[in-house]
Design a protein around this motif. Structure first.
Motif, PDB file in Angstrom:
ATOM      1  N   ARG A 160    -157.455  25.956 -20.661  1.00 10.26           N
ATOM      2  CA  ARG A 160    -157.092  24.626 -20.634  1.00 10.26           C
ATOM      3  C   ARG A 160    -158.170  23.768 -20.982  1.00 10.26           C
ATOM      4  N   ILE A 161    -159.106  24.041 -21.146  1.00 17.31           N
ATOM      5  CA  ILE A 161    -160.413  23.090 -21.415  1.00 17.31           C
ATOM      6  C   ILE A 161    -161.238  23.851 -22.389  1.00 17.31           C
ATOM      7  N   ARG A 187    -154.362  26.982 -24.896  1.00 16.58           N
ATOM      8  CA  ARG A 187    -153.236  26.382 -24.681  1.00 16.58           C
ATOM      9  C   ARG A 187    -153.301  24.968 -25.396  1.00 16.58           C
ATOM     10  N   GLY A 190    -154.034  21.752 -24.022  1.00 14.15           N
ATOM     11  CA  GLY A 190    -155.237  21.586 -23.375  1.00 14.15           C
ATOM     12  C   GLY A 190    -156.052  20.499 -23.736  1.00 14.15           C
ATOM     13  N   GLN A 191    -157.393  20.299 -23.050  1.00 20.10           N
ATOM     14  CA  GLN A 191    -158.188  19.233 -23.353  1.00 20.10           C
ATOM     15  C   GLN A 191    -159.034  19.912 -24.285  1.00 20.10           C
TER      16      GLN A 191
END
Length: 370
Positions: A160-161, A187, A190-191
């Motif tokens: 996610r990051i 993802r 995501g970030q």
């Protein structure tokens, strides 16, 4: 540099005002980290809010905690499935991977987040086993991570990051295709955070492709805040004169890093210094990872006082209170100069950078120094 459509959040000058788990705040206090460095104060409000961040800050400016605290705060409380990390930090060298892991370890422990380091030069079987047991955060060099993904030992769908640290160095080292391949697997919603000392065309490619409306923070001018360093150019007559000057500098009291262009010349100089009684050791890509770790440890503790290194060592080495860096061979460009010089005057300290120049190098070096 891209203009963000959404304005950045205001910078903070105190960690306490940030939305972070109590464990992280307590660990900052325990580690004696009381006030955020400029890059931390500028980026943390945005990165904690989940925004994509593009940050320029020179090496030694506190980037690791700038992305690390946000990454741990946003991952704490979550559990990774075996082989499927939730956050990823990509770095160019083994040394930097180790340093990022060491810096973040106490904070990760405080919020019960498991860290894994994945780099070439060490056992891939052991790294695969660590990933199977489960790790929320993976700190990796692109080459080795790609190997593990291809073997089926790591899956990036849950990431996610994603952080790219020293992104300019990674693209310079030819990692761009591997980085691209990896980021395409994380993802899509995501970030992404990208930290770099310089923001040039390769970085631009990555930003356009993978960052969504990033907040841009440029904390140090491109020249790096080299104001706390003194810069000296020593003109030497010929190779013999250069050898004598190098030996005299290396034999001074205190520690020094001496930079050379090639592995062979680094080994030769280390040998020559040892023969005249200087406690020297070479550090370069030709050494195994355990050898490199041992040499660095000896330099940190003062058993070795002259570290003879190639550019591989210019990124990711953090030595407290190192006040002298010598370019025995002048660097090829300003980026190399910044990164070599960035081993001294870290985190607001001061230091000197000395460059030795042969008559035929005068023209190039004066252009570089400008």
């Amino acid at each position: 540099m891209p203009e963000s459509a959404t304005p950045a959040l205001p910078a903070v000058d105190d960690f306490a005002g940030l939305d972070m788990p109590a464990g992280l705040l307590a660990t900052l206090t325990a580690q004696g980290v009381t006030t955020p460095f400029p890059i931390q104060g500028a980026t943390l409000p945005d990165s904690l809010a989940g925004r994509d961040v593009l940050a320029r800050g020179r090496t030694g400016s506190g980037k690791t905690l700038a992305f690390g605290l946000a990454l741990l705060a946003r991952t704490s409380g979550l559990r990774a499935q075996p082989k499927a990390p939730l956050a990823l930090v990509l770095v160019p060298t083994r040394e930097l991977a180790q340093q990022v892991t060491d810096s973040l370890a106490p904070y990760a422990t405080a919020v019960n987040v498991r860290l894994a380091t994945v780099v070439g030069g060490l056992s891939i079987t052991k790294q695969a086993a660590t990933l199977r047991r489960g790790a929320e955060v993976v700190v990796a060099s692109p080459g080795r991570l790609n190997d593990l993904v291809e073997r089926g030992d790591c899956v990036l769908d849950d990431v996610r990051i994603t952080v790219l640290d020293e992104a300019d160095q990674m693209t310079d080292m030819g990692f761009l295709p591997q980085i691209t391949k990896l980021i395409k697997q994380v993802r899509p919603d995501g970030q992404r955070m990208l930290f770099s000392a310089t923001l040039d065309r390769n970085i631009d490619q990555l930003v356009k492709r993978f960052l969504t409306d990033p907040v841009v923070h440029s904390v140090d001018p491109s020249a790096g805040a080299v104001t706390t360093m003194e810069h000296h150019v020593l003109h030497v007559q010929d190779a013999t004169d250069k050898k004598a000057v190098t030996t005299r500098i290396a034999a001074r009291d205190g520690r020094v890093i001496l930079f050379l262009d090639t592995k062979r010349s680094a080994d030769r100089l280390a040998k020559r210094l040892l023969s005249v009684g200087v406690r020297a050791a070479a550090l370069h890509g030709g050494r195994t990872q355990p050898q490199r770790n041992r040499t660095l440890e000896q330099f940190k503790t003062g058993q070795v006082t002259a570290l003879v290194a190639t550019n591989v060592a210019a990124r990711g080495i953090h030595i407290d209170d190192l006040d002298l860096v010598v370019n025995v061979d002048p660097p090829a460009d300003h980026k190399d100069y910044l990164h070599r010089g960035g081993r001294t005057a870290r985190a607001g300290g001061s230091g000197s950078v000395v460059t030795l120049v042969l008559p035929e190098q005068k023209h190039e070096v004066s252009k570089l120094m400008k």
